[in-house]
Design a protein around this motif. Structure first.
Motif, PDB file in Angstrom:
ATOM      1  N   VAL A   1      40.458 140.613  61.838  1.00 16.83           N
ATOM      2  CA  VAL A   1      39.881 141.361  62.958  1.00 16.83           C
ATOM      3  C   VAL A   1      40.034 140.619  64.280  1.00 16.83           C
ATOM      4  O   VAL A   1      40.123 141.243  65.337  1.00 16.83           O
ATOM      5  N   ARG A   2      40.089 139.303  64.240  1.00 14.93           N
ATOM      6  CA  ARG A   2      40.140 138.521  65.494  1.00 14.93           C
ATOM      7  C   ARG A   2      41.302 138.965  66.386  1.00 14.93           C
ATOM      8  O   ARG A   2      41.154 139.064  67.601  1.00 14.93           O
ATOM      9  N   VAL A   3      42.471 139.192  65.792  1.00 14.91           N
ATOM     10  CA  VAL A   3      43.627 139.726  66.532  1.00 14.91           C
ATOM     11  C   VAL A   3      44.064 140.982  65.789  1.00 14.91           C
ATOM     12  O   VAL A   3      44.786 140.901  64.806  1.00 14.91           O
ATOM     13  N   SER A   4      43.648 142.143  66.276  1.00 12.63           N
ATOM     14  CA  SER A   4      43.782 143.363  65.474  1.00 12.63           C
ATOM     15  C   SER A   4      44.735 144.395  66.058  1.00 12.63           C
ATOM     16  O   SER A   4      44.999 145.417  65.416  1.00 12.63           O
ATOM     17  N   LEU A   5      45.223 144.192  67.280  1.00 15.90           N
ATOM     18  CA  LEU A   5      46.066 145.171  67.976  1.00 15.90           C
ATOM     19  C   LEU A   5      45.336 146.496  68.193  1.00 15.90           C
ATOM     20  O   LEU A   5      45.938 147.496  68.581  1.00 15.90           O
ATOM     21  N   GLY A   6      44.030 146.512  67.922  1.00 16.15           N
ATOM     22  CA  GLY A   6      43.256 147.741  68.069  1.00 16.15           C
ATOM     23  C   GLY A   6      43.563 148.774  67.014  1.00 16.15           C
ATOM     24  O   GLY A   6      43.312 149.969  67.223  1.00 16.15           O
ATOM     25  N   VAL A   7      44.072 148.357  65.852  1.00 15.10           N
ATOM     26  CA  VAL A   7      44.461 149.325  64.818  1.00 15.10           C
ATOM     27  C   VAL A   7      43.584 149.271  63.575  1.00 15.10           C
ATOM     28  O   VAL A   7      43.738 150.103  62.677  1.00 15.10           O
ATOM     29  N   LEU A   8      42.664 148.324  63.500  1.00 16.03           N
ATOM     30  CA  LEU A   8      41.740 148.277  62.365  1.00 16.03           C
ATOM     31  C   LEU A   8      40.484 149.080  62.669  1.00 16.03           C
ATOM     32  O   LEU A   8      39.855 149.652  61.778  1.00 16.03           O
ATOM     33  N   GLY A   9      40.118 149.111  63.912  1.00 18.60           N
ATOM     34  CA  GLY A   9      38.922 149.779  64.410  1.00 18.60           C
ATOM     35  C   GLY A   9      38.769 149.376  65.862  1.00 18.60           C
ATOM     36  O   GLY A   9      39.514 148.530  66.363  1.00 18.60           O
ATOM     37  N   ILE A  10      37.808 149.975  66.540  1.00 21.02           N
ATOM     38  CA  ILE A  10      37.622 149.689  67.963  1.00 21.02           C
ATOM     39  C   ILE A  10      36.450 148.737  68.141  1.00 21.02           C
ATOM     40  O   ILE A  10      35.329 149.010  67.689  1.00 21.02           O
ATOM     41  N   MET A  11      36.706 147.609  68.787  1.00 19.77           N
ATOM     42  CA  MET A  11      35.660 146.632  69.049  1.00 19.77           C
ATOM     43  C   MET A  11      34.517 147.274  69.833  1.00 19.77           C
ATOM     44  O   MET A  11      34.740 147.961  70.830  1.00 19.77           O
ATOM     45  N   SER A  12      33.297 147.000  69.392  1.00 18.22           N
ATOM     46  CA  SER A  12      32.122 147.528  70.083  1.00 18.22           C
ATOM     47  C   SER A  12      31.322 146.393  70.721  1.00 18.22           C
ATOM     48  O   SER A  12      31.451 146.135  71.904  1.00 18.22           O
ATOM     49  N   GLU A  13      30.529 145.692  69.911  1.00 18.12           N
ATOM     50  CA  GLU A  13      29.754 144.558  70.425  1.00 18.12           C
ATOM     51  C   GLU A  13      30.322 143.260  69.871  1.00 18.12           C
ATOM     52  O   GLU A  13      30.734 143.193  68.711  1.00 18.12           O
ATOM     53  N   ILE A  14      30.346 142.226  70.721  1.00 12.94           N
ATOM     54  CA  ILE A  14      31.015 140.964  70.374  1.00 12.94           C
ATOM     55  C   ILE A  14      30.121 139.803  70.758  1.00 12.94           C
ATOM     56  O   ILE A  14      29.554 139.779  71.851  1.00 12.94           O
ATOM     57  N   THR A  15      30.010 138.842  69.857  1.00 11.51           N
ATOM     58  CA  THR A  15      29.233 137.630  70.129  1.00 11.51           C
ATOM     59  C   THR A  15      30.165 136.423  70.185  1.00 11.51           C
ATOM     60  O   THR A  15      30.993 136.233  69.288  1.00 11.51           O
ATOM     61  N   PHE A  16      30.016 135.620  71.235  1.00 12.25           N
ATOM     62  CA  PHE A  16      30.821 134.418  71.420  1.00 12.25           C
ATOM     63  C   PHE A  16      29.949 133.173  71.312  1.00 12.25           C
ATOM     64  O   PHE A  16      28.830 133.139  71.800  1.00 12.25           O
ATOM     65  N   LYS A  17      30.513 132.163  70.673  1.00 11.18           N
ATOM     66  CA  LYS A  17      29.894 130.837  70.619  1.00 11.18           C
ATOM     67  C   LYS A  17      30.405 130.021  71.806  1.00 11.18           C
ATOM     68  O   LYS A  17      31.615 129.849  71.981  1.00 11.18           O
ATOM     69  N   CYS A  18      29.502 129.534  72.613  1.00 13.42           N
ATOM     70  CA  CYS A  18      29.866 128.768  73.797  1.00 13.42           C
ATOM     71  C   CYS A  18      29.544 127.287  73.604  1.00 13.42           C
ATOM     72  O   CYS A  18      28.898 126.889  72.632  1.00 13.42           O
ATOM     73  N   GLU A  19      30.016 126.490  74.528  1.00 12.47           N
ATOM     74  CA  GLU A  19      29.746 125.056  74.526  1.00 12.47           C
ATOM     75  C   GLU A  19      29.160 124.653  75.874  1.00 12.47           C
ATOM     76  O   GLU A  19      29.298 125.403  76.860  1.00 12.47           O
ATOM     77  N   PRO A  20      28.535 123.480  75.961  1.00  4.73           N
ATOM     78  CA  PRO A  20      28.021 123.020  77.260  1.00  4.73           C
ATOM     79  C   PRO A  20      29.152 122.898  78.277  1.00  4.73           C
ATOM     80  O   PRO A  20      30.259 122.462  77.942  1.00  4.73           O
ATOM     81  N   ILE A  21      28.877 123.296  79.488  1.00  2.00           N
ATOM     82  CA  ILE A  21      29.894 123.280  80.527  1.00  2.00           C
ATOM     83  C   ILE A  21      30.318 121.847  80.837  1.00  2.00           C
ATOM     84  O   ILE A  21      29.537 120.900  80.661  1.00  2.00           O
ATOM     85  N   TYR A  22      31.556 121.676  81.276  1.00  2.57           N
ATOM     86  CA  TYR A  22      32.043 120.359  81.660  1.00  2.57           C
ATOM     87  C   TYR A  22      32.905 120.484  82.903  1.00  2.57           C
ATOM     88  O   TYR A  22      33.339 121.584  83.285  1.00  2.57           O
TER      89      TYR A  22
END
Length: 441
Positions: free
Chosen positions: A158-179
């Motif tokens: 799903v991470r790289v799907s070309l939009g053909v598996l389904g349509i992304m709706s809500e997405i959560t990202f893991k962030c890191e402390p800014i540098y």
């Protein structure tokens, strides 16, 4: 939900157009599910900046840019959840306000998050943007909602799907402390920067090389993490450097008619805009991401294993420097570095890679730009992979040879979308689904 009937979809570059019968602008997940469920064929688009014909071409379209809310933060986990139509720049502004960052960012900030993930958008000296996605929900072809997290086996598909598996709706990202990065830039001969790639990747947090075809020069950009209070002597170069794109547009105006003039233009552009050294500091976003792009361009980009790159580079350089062909390349060719991952359709699946971008600054004449053909020929010969959102001509038979999970991806796609609801003509040909359908019939 707003609906517009009977219009023409036009790409950012105005060189891809398609008629449609219905175009929807949605603002909620429920609206997205309803439109998908009730449509026979459908594609979703964002900022329309892809050079591949991937976003439209069907009678029913969804403009995802109005589905653009930042939904929530988790301060203890350093995560942010957003709707898929959020523009990258808005996402980055939001996480920087929290004192966070995503450690690998693409070149431009005007793309939608859903489109960036679907096409494998990446930065340099890190991983694809999608590798920082921990959870998502996708709307399947029947309108149902499927939630996926890092423990699910199919997340790597799903991470790289070309939009053909389904349509992304809500997405959560893991962030890191800014540098903060201390960025240094300057020109080097090809004989100097090429042998130093691995050494610099080990030494610097950020490495990017703008190669200048037909000049034997590269423009090297390095970044080192520093304390934000560290004082540096900032040098942004002469004020006229901001006019490089305008100068390029003038110098390349007739290069599609007289390709050999490109070599002369490149030498002039090097002397005018790439001989200076520069120095500055800022966050990764502040220091390295283009905030605007004044003119439309057409792009191809190919990726090759880090160990293979020097040989491929020398072969490509020899090829395009032959005056017997028409493969004269506009500058710069953007060289970036992506570390290995496990995403099925990632350019870096299982190996550290080098990406090399090829630009045509005459978008309207890009179909006759011979350089796109030459770079594809050389990279495919060595097992290189194309960027999904940019120009390439390879199709299913060729793709299956360079992506080891290609057939697995196709099986999963058919399972999740048995009626080919998300396939436009371009994707049908890419996946060879038309032939398969005929064979079944």
């Amino acid at each position: 939900m707003k609906q517009k009937n009977n219009g023409t979809w036009v790409s950012w570059n105005e060189n891809v157009t398609h008629n449609y019968k219905s175009l929807y602008k949605i603002t909620t997940e429920e609206e997205l599910r309803e439109v998908i469920k009730n449509s026979e064929k459908i594609r979703v688009f964002g900022s329309k900046q892809s050079s591949a014909d991937i976003a439209s071409g069907l009678e029913t379209l969804v403009d995802i840019t109005t589905y653009n809310k930042i939904l929530s933060y988790n301060d203890s986990e350093h995560t942010i959840t957003v709707q898929s139509g959020v523009i990258l720049g808005d996402l980055l502004d939001a996480i920087e306000a929290k004192g966070w960052c995503i450690p690998c960012l693409p070149d431009i900030n005007t793309i939608t998050i859903g489109g960036a993930l679907a096409t494998g958008t990446h930065g340099t000296s890190g991983k694809l943007l999608c590798e920082y996605m921990t959870d998502c929900s996708i709307v399947l072809a029947d309108g149902s909602l499927k939630k996926i997290n890092e423990k699910d086996e199919i997340i790597d598909a799903v991470r790289v799907s070309l939009g053909v598996l389904g349509i992304m709706s809500e997405i959560t990202f893991k962030c890191e402390p800014i540098y903060t990065l201390h960025v240094k830039e300057g020109p080097e001969d090809d004989s100097e920067w090429l042998p130093k790639i691995k050494e610099r990747l080990n030494k610097h947090a950020f490495l990017r090389i703008l190669w200048l075809p037909h000049t034997d020069k590269g423009y090297v950009i390095t970044g080192d993490k520093i304390n934000p209070d560290t004082e540096i002597t900032e040098n942004l170069g002469p004020a006229y450097l901001k006019h490089r794109r305008t100068a390029s547009k003038i110098l390349y105006k007739y290069s599609h008619i007289f390709p050999w003039t490109t070599a002369i233009a490149n030498k002039l552009l090097y002397r005018g805009f790439f001989r200076n050294t520069k120095e500055h500091k800022g966050s990764l976003y502040q220091a390295t991401v283009t905030k605007s792009r004044g003119s439309t361009i057409e792009l191809a980009e190919w990726t090759i294993g880090l160990d293979k790159f020097p040989k491929v580079f020398e072969e490509l350089k020899t090829e395009i420097n032959k005056w017997s062909n028409k493969s004269f390349i506009h500058i710069p060719m953007d060289i970036r570095f992506v570390y290995k991952d496990k995403s099925w359709l990632s350019y870096a699946y299982g190996e550290d890679t080098v990406t090399m971008g090829c630009v045509s600054r005459n978008a309207a004449t890009a179909d006759t730009y011979e350089a796109f053909k030459s770079i594809e020929k050389v990279f495919l010969k060595h097992g290189g992979k194309p960027h999904w959102g940019k120009r390439f001509t390879a199709k299913d038979a060729g793709i299956s040879k360079i992506y080891s999970k290609w057939e697995d991806f196709k099986v999963l796609r058919k399972e999740l979308d048995p009626t080919n609801k998300f396939l436009n003509p371009y994707l049908t040909e890419l996946l060879n689904e038309k032939q398969r359908a005929n064979a079944v019939a």
